[in-house]
Motif scaffolding. Sequence first.
Motif, PDB file in Angstrom:
ATOM      1  N   PRO A   1       1.127  -0.980  -0.016  1.00 16.76           N
ATOM      2  CA  PRO A   1       0.009   0.202  -0.315  1.00 16.76           C
ATOM      3  C   PRO A   1       1.014   1.472   0.104  1.00 16.76           C
ATOM      4  O   PRO A   1       2.429   0.981   0.391  1.00 16.76           O
ATOM      5  CB  PRO A   1      -1.050  -0.341   0.945  1.00 16.76           C
ATOM      6  CG  PRO A   1      -0.204  -1.409   2.591  1.00 16.76           C
ATOM      7  CD  PRO A   1       0.925  -2.137   1.387  1.00 16.76           C
ATOM      8  N   ASP A   2       0.098   2.219  -0.411  1.00 15.59           N
ATOM      9  CA  ASP A   2       0.987   3.838  -0.627  1.00 15.59           C
ATOM     10  C   ASP A   2       1.130   4.332   0.940  1.00 15.59           C
ATOM     11  O   ASP A   2      -0.097   4.677   1.168  1.00 15.59           O
ATOM     12  CB  ASP A   2       0.238   4.156  -1.385  1.00 15.59           C
ATOM     13  CG  ASP A   2       0.785   6.200  -1.536  1.00 15.59           C
ATOM     14  OD1 ASP A   2       1.649   5.756  -1.256  1.00 15.59           O
ATOM     15  OD2 ASP A   2       0.146   6.573  -2.492  1.00 15.59           O
ATOM     16  N   PRO A   3       2.035   4.053   1.552  1.00 15.48           N
ATOM     17  CA  PRO A   3       2.214   5.045   3.306  1.00 15.48           C
ATOM     18  C   PRO A   3       1.596   6.598   3.112  1.00 15.48           C
ATOM     19  O   PRO A   3       1.115   7.228   3.824  1.00 15.48           O
ATOM     20  CB  PRO A   3       3.481   4.767   3.767  1.00 15.48           C
ATOM     21  CG  PRO A   3       4.808   4.904   1.933  1.00 15.48           C
ATOM     22  CD  PRO A   3       3.637   4.463   1.597  1.00 15.48           C
ATOM     23  N   ALA A   4       1.963   7.278   1.942  1.00 12.34           N
ATOM     24  CA  ALA A   4       1.242   8.595   1.745  1.00 12.34           C
ATOM     25  C   ALA A   4      -0.503   9.026   1.213  1.00 12.34           C
ATOM     26  O   ALA A   4      -0.506  10.341   0.870  1.00 12.34           O
ATOM     27  CB  ALA A   4       1.694   9.215   1.013  1.00 12.34           C
ATOM     28  N   ALA A   5      -0.999   7.370   1.366  1.00 10.30           N
ATOM     29  CA  ALA A   5      -2.181   7.995   0.167  1.00 10.30           C
ATOM     30  C   ALA A   5      -2.702   8.461   1.600  1.00 10.30           C
ATOM     31  O   ALA A   5      -2.953   9.048   2.390  1.00 10.30           O
ATOM     32  CB  ALA A   5      -2.462   6.637   0.044  1.00 10.30           C
ATOM     33  N   THR A   6      -3.783   9.310   0.709  1.00 13.05           N
ATOM     34  CA  THR A   6      -4.680  10.393   1.498  1.00 13.05           C
ATOM     35  C   THR A   6      -5.356   9.764   1.926  1.00 13.05           C
ATOM     36  O   THR A   6      -5.991   9.072   1.836  1.00 13.05           O
ATOM     37  CB  THR A   6      -5.520  11.104   0.484  1.00 13.05           C
ATOM     38  OG1 THR A   6      -4.416  11.754  -0.693  1.00 13.05           O
ATOM     39  CG2 THR A   6      -6.337  12.450   1.026  1.00 13.05           C
ATOM     40  N   PRO A   7      -5.970   9.928   2.977  1.00  8.16           N
ATOM     41  CA  PRO A   7      -6.721   9.658   4.729  1.00  8.16           C
ATOM     42  C   PRO A   7      -8.265   9.341   3.933  1.00  8.16           C
ATOM     43  O   PRO A   7      -8.873  10.514   3.084  1.00  8.16           O
ATOM     44  CB  PRO A   7      -6.913  10.391   5.698  1.00  8.16           C
ATOM     45  CG  PRO A   7      -5.362  10.674   6.044  1.00  8.16           C
ATOM     46  CD  PRO A   7      -4.964  11.128   4.036  1.00  8.16           C
TER      47      PRO A   7
END
Length: 259
Positions: free
Chosen positions: A7-13
């Motif tokens: 998963p993208d750890p910087a993904a938008t909440p």
Amino acid sequence: MARPSGPDPAATPLTLLSVVIPARNEAARIASTVEHLHLELRLQEVPHEVVVVDDGSDDATWSVLGDVVERIPQVRRLRNDGEHGFGRAVAHGIDHSQGDAVVVMMADESDDCRDVVRYWHALCEGWDCVFGSRFMPGGGVIDYPRFKWVLNRIVNLAIRIVFNVPLNDTTNAFKAYRRIAVDGCRPFLAPHFNLTVELPLKAIVRGYRWTVIPITWRNRRAGVAKLKLGEMGSRYLFIILYVLIEKFFTRGDYVRRDT
């Protein structure tokens, strides 16, 4: 085909889950489907809306939904007043949904509401797409017609081999996407049940981050199934060939790019 490693750890909440449910002549099941879904999401504190698209019903589906909307403000009912078809109804629901995450769910209670919660949590981890599989450890089916099961396994094996991906339930409609992934799969081409193949294959080919979780499915207990196997073969083949052409000949024009 390379698969994103995680998963993208910087993904938008995420802030809102839209559950899109196409419905055609589902008066016998749609109220219980929506009520059970809303209850599960409320108990699990998942912010949500339920968008039900009446796709040309000639039974009491629309009026039943009206009663549900009066009781549950998170439910919205829409009419697909254009050409009908499963894919068109789903696209109409997505276009009019407000969430930054989308789950496509069937109207007949064949999909498990608890799996919707699990989809939400996986998307919140940073995945762009979460695909469910009924045919992996932890998943399961109840009362699956034998002929349909055999055909399903053949078609999904062929897709798995052609696209070289570890996904064995591509044809299942019940999947979850971040809004960025759904919009990244446009334009939608499939007007019928072949949209269930178009969305995941496009997302995979276009480089979105995806994972698979086990889900459960049970055969409908009321109403009539809308999928006509004899009519769908060429439509599925068209979408598969289209995405294959995109994979090999578009030179990455549609590939996901981090911003």
